[in-house]
Design a protein around this motif. Structure first.
Motif, PDB file in Angstrom:
ATOM      1  N   SER A  23       0.932  -1.094   0.000  1.00 31.47           N
ATOM      2  CA  SER A  23       0.160   0.023   0.008  1.00 31.47           C
ATOM      3  C   SER A  23       0.891   1.204   0.097  1.00 31.47           C
ATOM      4  O   SER A  23       2.087   1.327   0.601  1.00 31.47           O
ATOM      5  CB  SER A  23      -0.884   0.004   1.163  1.00 31.47           C
ATOM      6  OG  SER A  23      -1.790  -1.122   1.385  1.00 31.47           O
ATOM      7  N   GLY A  24       0.577   2.287  -0.779  1.00 27.60           N
ATOM      8  CA  GLY A  24       1.180   3.603  -0.820  1.00 27.60           C
ATOM      9  C   GLY A  24       0.520   4.402   0.271  1.00 27.60           C
ATOM     10  O   GLY A  24      -0.386   4.207   0.924  1.00 27.60           O
ATOM     11  N   SER A  25       1.488   5.785   0.831  1.00 27.84           N
ATOM     12  CA  SER A  25       1.086   6.426   1.866  1.00 27.84           C
ATOM     13  C   SER A  25       0.091   7.334   0.980  1.00 27.84           C
ATOM     14  O   SER A  25      -0.090   7.528  -0.093  1.00 27.84           O
ATOM     15  CB  SER A  25       2.537   7.368   2.115  1.00 27.84           C
ATOM     16  OG  SER A  25       3.114   6.414   2.812  1.00 27.84           O
ATOM     17  N   GLN A  26      -0.707   7.936   1.903  1.00 29.58           N
ATOM     18  CA  GLN A  26      -1.766   9.068   1.386  1.00 29.58           C
ATOM     19  C   GLN A  26      -1.018  10.298   1.148  1.00 29.58           C
ATOM     20  O   GLN A  26      -0.086  10.781   1.608  1.00 29.58           O
ATOM     21  CB  GLN A  26      -2.695   9.259   2.648  1.00 29.58           C
ATOM     22  CG  GLN A  26      -2.459   9.774   4.016  1.00 29.58           C
ATOM     23  CD  GLN A  26      -3.257  10.235   4.708  1.00 29.58           C
ATOM     24  OE1 GLN A  26      -3.415  11.499   5.143  1.00 29.58           O
ATOM     25  NE2 GLN A  26      -4.188   9.466   5.162  1.00 29.58           N
ATOM     26  N   VAL A 214      11.714  12.462   6.466  1.00 21.22           N
ATOM     27  CA  VAL A 214      11.132  12.468   7.920  1.00 21.22           C
ATOM     28  C   VAL A 214       9.446  13.169   7.730  1.00 21.22           C
ATOM     29  O   VAL A 214       8.763  12.629   8.653  1.00 21.22           O
ATOM     30  CB  VAL A 214      11.873  13.495   8.651  1.00 21.22           C
ATOM     31  CG1 VAL A 214      11.197  14.155   9.838  1.00 21.22           C
ATOM     32  CG2 VAL A 214      13.379  13.056   9.088  1.00 21.22           C
ATOM     33  N   THR A 215       9.407  13.818   7.061  1.00 22.40           N
ATOM     34  CA  THR A 215       7.980  14.574   6.614  1.00 22.40           C
ATOM     35  C   THR A 215       7.059  13.733   6.021  1.00 22.40           C
ATOM     36  O   THR A 215       5.866  13.906   5.952  1.00 22.40           O
ATOM     37  CB  THR A 215       7.828  16.043   6.593  1.00 22.40           C
ATOM     38  OG1 THR A 215       8.308  15.914   5.111  1.00 22.40           O
ATOM     39  CG2 THR A 215       8.955  16.708   7.414  1.00 22.40           C
ATOM     40  N   GLY A 216       7.767  12.993   4.909  1.00 25.97           N
ATOM     41  CA  GLY A 216       6.790  12.453   3.778  1.00 25.97           C
ATOM     42  C   GLY A 216       6.590  13.385   2.580  1.00 25.97           C
ATOM     43  O   GLY A 216       5.988  12.897   1.569  1.00 25.97           O
ATOM     44  N   PHE A 217       6.917  14.699   2.757  1.00 30.09           N
ATOM     45  CA  PHE A 217       6.786  15.673   1.812  1.00 30.09           C
ATOM     46  C   PHE A 217       8.118  15.961   1.096  1.00 30.09           C
ATOM     47  O   PHE A 217       9.320  15.950   1.613  1.00 30.09           O
ATOM     48  CB  PHE A 217       6.281  16.778   2.417  1.00 30.09           C
ATOM     49  CG  PHE A 217       5.100  16.974   2.912  1.00 30.09           C
ATOM     50  CD1 PHE A 217       3.986  17.530   1.934  1.00 30.09           C
ATOM     51  CD2 PHE A 217       4.846  16.813   4.056  1.00 30.09           C
ATOM     52  CE1 PHE A 217       2.756  17.825   2.205  1.00 30.09           C
ATOM     53  CE2 PHE A 217       3.229  17.114   4.702  1.00 30.09           C
ATOM     54  CZ  PHE A 217       2.418  17.423   3.623  1.00 30.09           C
ATOM     55  N   GLY A 218       8.000  16.015  -0.336  1.00 26.29           N
ATOM     56  CA  GLY A 218       9.331  16.680  -1.035  1.00 26.29           C
ATOM     57  C   GLY A 218       9.263  18.226  -0.462  1.00 26.29           C
ATOM     58  O   GLY A 218       8.280  18.689  -0.063  1.00 26.29           O
ATOM     59  N   PHE A 219      10.454  18.705  -0.523  1.00 23.94           N
ATOM     60  CA  PHE A 219      10.705  20.062  -0.029  1.00 23.94           C
ATOM     61  C   PHE A 219       9.752  21.185  -0.694  1.00 23.94           C
ATOM     62  O   PHE A 219       8.968  22.092   0.174  1.00 23.94           O
ATOM     63  CB  PHE A 219      12.298  20.659  -0.151  1.00 23.94           C
ATOM     64  CG  PHE A 219      12.505  21.737   0.229  1.00 23.94           C
ATOM     65  CD1 PHE A 219      12.447  22.127   1.714  1.00 23.94           C
ATOM     66  CD2 PHE A 219      12.694  22.889  -0.815  1.00 23.94           C
ATOM     67  CE1 PHE A 219      13.006  23.552   2.021  1.00 23.94           C
ATOM     68  CE2 PHE A 219      13.126  24.402  -0.240  1.00 23.94           C
ATOM     69  CZ  PHE A 219      13.083  24.553   0.866  1.00 23.94           C
TER      70      PHE A 219
END
Length: 279
Positions: A23-26, A214-219
């Motif tokens: 499964s992928g992250s939301q 760490v955050t799951g976000f790209g910068f």
């Protein structure tokens, strides 16, 4: 199953979701309703606005209306969670009893580590609401409403009167926490990877890789999402032009703002504003 993240046609939804290693992250998102996220087993990173939390079994996080958030799970292993979404209208009875300010403050962003001896109670409440949400009979809506109120009351009691249940931020990633906070508070300014690496005295490649891990976000993804979140607020709460809002939120090109807004929200800024009542 994941459509609940972006749309909620009724005023209440509850799910039990199992995630395996495939499964992928939301994706990152906001929504105009409360969300309660309870991790039954496994672990994940939960990033909300500019705060990073490491969630483990029995952790419950409250996501207020309009808060930008994203959960990320390890590539290996599985987990289960309850996700409960409800609109503020469900809290009218409770607001009348204890006051809306008290309730709103108690349901502000935060993570509660549910004590071992109370996890069965929380999970039974969630299961009861899932059962009634399937529409057992004409009494089901009443059972759902009372189950939700009971859960919210339990959360308020934990936050107000219990000790050692409030989970702190992820102390192992304080630098990324500081960078996220700086972006969150300065979204209207120029924010380049180079500028941020100089400001926080780290290399660009390290910042980029570590922030994502760490955050799951790209910068850049995080910057755009924070700016879009604030643009949404201005679109709904002011009569400012879309161009003015774009520049006020840190976009230096109104066309790029329109493209970014559609990518994140699925509609144009103008359509988002016109459909205020449906948001």
């Amino acid at each position: 199953m994941m459509d609940y993240l972006f749309d909620m046609p009724t005023d209440f939804k509850v799910y039990k979701i199992k995630r395996d290693k495939s499964s992928g992250s939301q994706p990152a998102h906001t929504h105009p309703y409360y969300e309660i996220f309870y991790l039954i087993n496994g672990d994940c990173t939960f990033f909300i606005d500019h705060n990073i939390y490491k969630l483990n079994r029995g952790d419950l996080i409250i996501v207020p209306q309009g808060e930008l958030h994203k959960s990320s799970f390890p590539q290996h292993g599985s987990s289960e969670r309850y996700v409960l979404c409800f609109k503020e209208s469900n809290l009218k009875w409770l607001n009348d009893i204890v006051g809306p300010d008290f309730v709103k403050e108690s349901l502000s962003t935060g993570v509660i580590s549910i004590p071992d001896k109370r996890r069965d109670y929380v999970e039974a409440l969630m299961n009861k609401m899932i059962f009634e949400n399937e529409g057992q009979d004409i009494l089901s809506p009443a059972f759902i409403r009372t189950g939700l109120i009971e859960l919210v009351l339990f959360i308020i009691r934990c936050r107000r009167y219990e000790e050692n249940v409030i989970k702190e931020l992820d102390v192992d990633n304080q630098l990324m926490q500081q960078i996220a906070t700086y972006i969150y508070e300065n979204y209207d300014k120029k924010l380049s990877l180079e500028d941020m690496s100089d400001k926080f005295h780290i290399s660009r490649s390290y910042l980029s890789k570590k922030f994502k891990a760490v955050t799951g976000f790209g910068f850049k993804e995080y910057i755009v999402n924070v700016r879009i979140k604030n643009a949404c607020r201005l679109l709904l709460e002011t009569n400012k032009s879309i161009t003015d809002i774009a520049f006020e939120c840190g976009f230096n090109d109104s066309n790029y703002f329109g493209d970014a807004f559609r990518h994140v929200k699925g509609v144009s800024p103008n359509k988002y504003r016109k459909n205020k009542e449906a948001i």
